[in-house]
Design an enzyme around this catalytic site. Structure first.
Site, PDB file in Angstrom:
ATOM      1  N   LEU A   1      -5.726  -6.776 -20.157  1.00  0.00           N
ATOM      2  CA  LEU A   1      -4.707  -6.770 -19.100  1.00  0.00           C
ATOM      3  C   LEU A   1      -3.766  -5.579 -19.313  1.00  0.00           C
ATOM      4  O   LEU A   1      -3.060  -5.519 -20.335  1.00  0.00           O
ATOM      5  CB  LEU A   1      -3.915  -8.085 -19.139  1.00  0.00           C
ATOM      6  CG  LEU A   1      -2.701  -8.176 -18.200  1.00  0.00           C
ATOM      7  CD1 LEU A   1      -3.131  -8.143 -16.738  1.00  0.00           C
ATOM      8  CD2 LEU A   1      -1.884  -9.430 -18.491  1.00  0.00           C
TER       9      LEU A   1
ATOM     10  N   HIS B   1       1.044   0.732 -13.045  1.00  0.00           N
ATOM     11  CA  HIS B   1       1.755  -0.493 -13.420  1.00  0.00           C
ATOM     12  C   HIS B   1       3.252  -0.187 -13.533  1.00  0.00           C
ATOM     13  O   HIS B   1       3.632   0.829 -14.121  1.00  0.00           O
ATOM     14  CB  HIS B   1       1.217  -1.038 -14.741  1.00  0.00           C
ATOM     15  CG  HIS B   1       1.842  -2.344 -15.122  1.00  0.00           C
ATOM     16  ND1 HIS B   1       1.530  -3.534 -14.477  1.00  0.00           N
ATOM     17  CD2 HIS B   1       2.786  -2.640 -16.046  1.00  0.00           C
ATOM     18  CE1 HIS B   1       2.260  -4.508 -15.008  1.00  0.00           C
ATOM     19  NE2 HIS B   1       3.035  -3.999 -15.951  1.00  0.00           N
TER      20      HIS B   1
ATOM     21  N   ASN C   1      -5.219   2.657 -12.880  1.00  0.00           N
ATOM     22  CA  ASN C   1      -4.282   1.657 -12.363  1.00  0.00           C
ATOM     23  C   ASN C   1      -2.856   2.177 -12.510  1.00  0.00           C
ATOM     24  O   ASN C   1      -2.562   2.954 -13.414  1.00  0.00           O
ATOM     25  CB  ASN C   1      -4.425   0.342 -13.150  1.00  0.00           C
ATOM     26  CG  ASN C   1      -3.497  -0.741 -12.639  1.00  0.00           C
ATOM     27  OD1 ASN C   1      -3.327  -0.919 -11.433  1.00  0.00           O
ATOM     28  ND2 ASN C   1      -2.873  -1.488 -13.550  1.00  0.00           N
TER      29      ASN C   1
ATOM     30  N   LEU D   1     -10.200  -7.233 -12.755  1.00  0.00           N
ATOM     31  CA  LEU D   1     -11.583  -6.804 -12.535  1.00  0.00           C
ATOM     32  C   LEU D   1     -12.443  -7.366 -13.660  1.00  0.00           C
ATOM     33  O   LEU D   1     -12.034  -7.397 -14.817  1.00  0.00           O
ATOM     34  CB  LEU D   1     -11.677  -5.283 -12.575  1.00  0.00           C
ATOM     35  CG  LEU D   1     -11.133  -4.505 -11.386  1.00  0.00           C
ATOM     36  CD1 LEU D   1     -11.374  -3.018 -11.618  1.00  0.00           C
ATOM     37  CD2 LEU D   1     -11.767  -4.955 -10.085  1.00  0.00           C
TER      38      LEU D   1
ATOM     39  N   GLN E   1       9.156   6.821  -8.777  1.00  0.00           N
ATOM     40  CA  GLN E   1       8.427   7.529  -9.836  1.00  0.00           C
ATOM     41  C   GLN E   1       6.928   7.260  -9.751  1.00  0.00           C
ATOM     42  O   GLN E   1       6.109   8.135 -10.035  1.00  0.00           O
ATOM     43  CB  GLN E   1       8.964   7.118 -11.220  1.00  0.00           C
ATOM     44  CG  GLN E   1      10.385   7.555 -11.465  1.00  0.00           C
ATOM     45  CD  GLN E   1      10.566   9.054 -11.287  1.00  0.00           C
ATOM     46  OE1 GLN E   1       9.829   9.850 -11.855  1.00  0.00           O
ATOM     47  NE2 GLN E   1      11.527   9.442 -10.460  1.00  0.00           N
TER      48      GLN E   1
ATOM     49  N   GLY F   1       0.767  -1.235   0.000  1.00  0.00           N
ATOM     50  CA  GLY F   1       0.000   0.000   0.000  1.00  0.00           C
ATOM     51  C   GLY F   1       0.802   1.291   0.000  1.00  0.00           C
ATOM     52  O   GLY F   1       0.300   2.321   0.437  1.00  0.00           O
ATOM     53  N   SER F   2       2.024   1.267  -0.558  1.00  0.00           N
ATOM     54  CA  SER F   2       2.786   2.526  -0.570  1.00  0.00           C
ATOM     55  C   SER F   2       2.159   3.536  -1.536  1.00  0.00           C
ATOM     56  O   SER F   2       2.190   4.742  -1.283  1.00  0.00           O
ATOM     57  CB  SER F   2       4.259   2.286  -0.908  1.00  0.00           C
ATOM     58  OG  SER F   2       4.416   1.903  -2.249  1.00  0.00           O
ATOM     59  N   ASN F   3       1.579   3.050  -2.628  1.00  0.00           N
ATOM     60  CA  ASN F   3       0.889   3.984  -3.537  1.00  0.00           C
ATOM     61  C   ASN F   3      -0.367   4.549  -2.878  1.00  0.00           C
ATOM     62  O   ASN F   3      -0.666   5.735  -3.020  1.00  0.00           O
ATOM     63  CB  ASN F   3       0.557   3.296  -4.868  1.00  0.00           C
ATOM     64  CG  ASN F   3       1.745   3.299  -5.813  1.00  0.00           C
ATOM     65  OD1 ASN F   3       2.137   4.341  -6.324  1.00  0.00           O
ATOM     66  ND2 ASN F   3       2.350   2.137  -6.015  1.00  0.00           N
TER      67      ASN F   3
HETATM   68  C1  GAR Z   1       3.588  -1.271  -7.311  1.00  0.00           C
HETATM   69  O1  GAR Z   1       4.899  -1.326  -7.815  1.00  0.00           O
HETATM   70  C2  GAR Z   1       2.588  -1.325  -8.442  1.00  0.00           C
HETATM   71  O2  GAR Z   1       2.996  -0.646  -9.580  1.00  0.00           O
HETATM   72  C3  GAR Z   1       2.525  -2.802  -8.699  1.00  0.00           C
HETATM   73  O3  GAR Z   1       2.559  -3.390  -7.421  1.00  0.00           O
HETATM   74  C4  GAR Z   1       3.266  -2.542  -6.533  1.00  0.00           C
HETATM   75  C5  GAR Z   1       2.388  -2.273  -5.346  1.00  0.00           C
HETATM   76  O4  GAR Z   1       3.072  -1.560  -4.374  1.00  0.00           O
HETATM   77  N1  GAR Z   1       1.357  -3.175  -9.408  1.00  0.00           N
HETATM   78  C6  GAR Z   1       1.331  -4.104 -10.355  1.00  0.00           C
HETATM   79  O5  GAR Z   1       2.286  -4.746 -10.693  1.00  0.00           O
HETATM   80  C7  GAR Z   1      -0.040  -4.314 -10.975  1.00  0.00           C
HETATM   81  N2  GAR Z   1       0.070  -5.006 -12.211  1.00  0.00           N
HETATM   82  P1  GAR Z   1       2.293  -0.828  -3.213  1.00  0.00           P
HETATM   83  O6  GAR Z   1       1.323  -1.862  -2.615  1.00  0.00           O
HETATM   84  O7  GAR Z   1       3.358  -0.451  -2.230  1.00  0.00           O
HETATM   85  O8  GAR Z   1       1.568   0.348  -3.778  1.00  0.00           O
END
Ligand code: GAR
Length: 201
Positions: free
Chosen positions: A145, A110, A108, A94, A174, A13-15
């Site tokens: 996807l 990625h 999203n 989804l 980033q 969950g850092s994003n």
């Molecule tokens: C992030 O790097 C995100 O881009 C990736 O998972 C990580 C989640 O980090 N998502 C994917 O690969 C989706 N296809 P977070 O939980 O710390 O936000």
């Protein structure tokens, strides 16, 4: 009008945290996260939500089929009257019902320069391919996807000796910049989709 946001998560969950911070600091105005939904009961993202007084919901995917799971998510989105759905490290596709109900209102993040390296472990795929530049992408979600119209991208170099871990960390920095920026543009009504192209103004 305040834009009501739901965030779908599976892990760290850092994003999610950067979006919370951006709202609290006023970088994103006129928006609030009303609920965090996880498909993993032990996702740390749920703690992050709770720490900021946000409602959190764990929906157990093992208790229903895919369509049934999507309906459960939709019920929560309706319950909270959600306007915008953010996927932030959500590792499950989804279904069409949600995508139709929230067409052009699902974002999203990625960790690759799409359309390269879709799917799981994008950073590892990029390293194995030997590319010299990688990055991250925020895009609208459609039925495919990692395939919807691209809102923002940011590049980072691959440095000799990089491992999946070092590259992932460099890309993540980033991600934490472009995801809040894309959400801000959406909330301010500054994104327009023309075919596959997203115009921001
Ligand atoms: C992030 O790097 C995100 O881009 C990736 O998972 C990580 C989640 O980090 N998502 C994917 O690969 C989706 N296809 P977070 O939980 O710390 O936000």
């Amino acid at each position: 009008m305040v834009v009501k946001i739901a965030v779908l998560v599976s892990g760290r969950g850092s994003n999610l945290q950067t979006i919370i911070n951006s709202i609290e600091k006023g970088y994103i105005e006129n928006a609030g996260i009303n609920v965090v939904i996880s498909n993993k009961g032990d996702a740390y993202a749920l703690e992050r939500g709770k720490n900021h007084g946000i409602s959190t919901v764990f929906l157990d995917p093992s208790r229903c089929d895919n369509a049934g799971y999507d309906r459960k998510i939709l019920e929560v989105l309706k319950q909270y009257d959600i306007d915008l759905l953010l996927l932030a490290g959500y590792f499950q596709l989804l279904g069409p019902e949600i995508i139709e109900a929230y067409r052009n209102r699902i974002l999203n993040i990625h960790p690759s320069l799409l359309p390269s390296f879709k799917g799981l472990r994008a950073q590892k795929q990029a390293l194995e391919y030997g590319v010299k530049v990688v990055g991250c992408t925020v895009h609208f979600v459609d039925e495919g996807l990692d395939s919807g119209p691209i809102i923002l991208q940011s590049c980072v170099p691959v440095i000799q000796g990089d491992t999946e871990k070092t590259l992932t960390a460099r890309i993540l920095e980033q991600e934490h910049i472009i995801y809040p920026e894309a959400v801000r543009l959406f909330v301010e009504g500054k994104l327009k989709i023309k075919g596959r192209t997203v115009i921001s103004f």
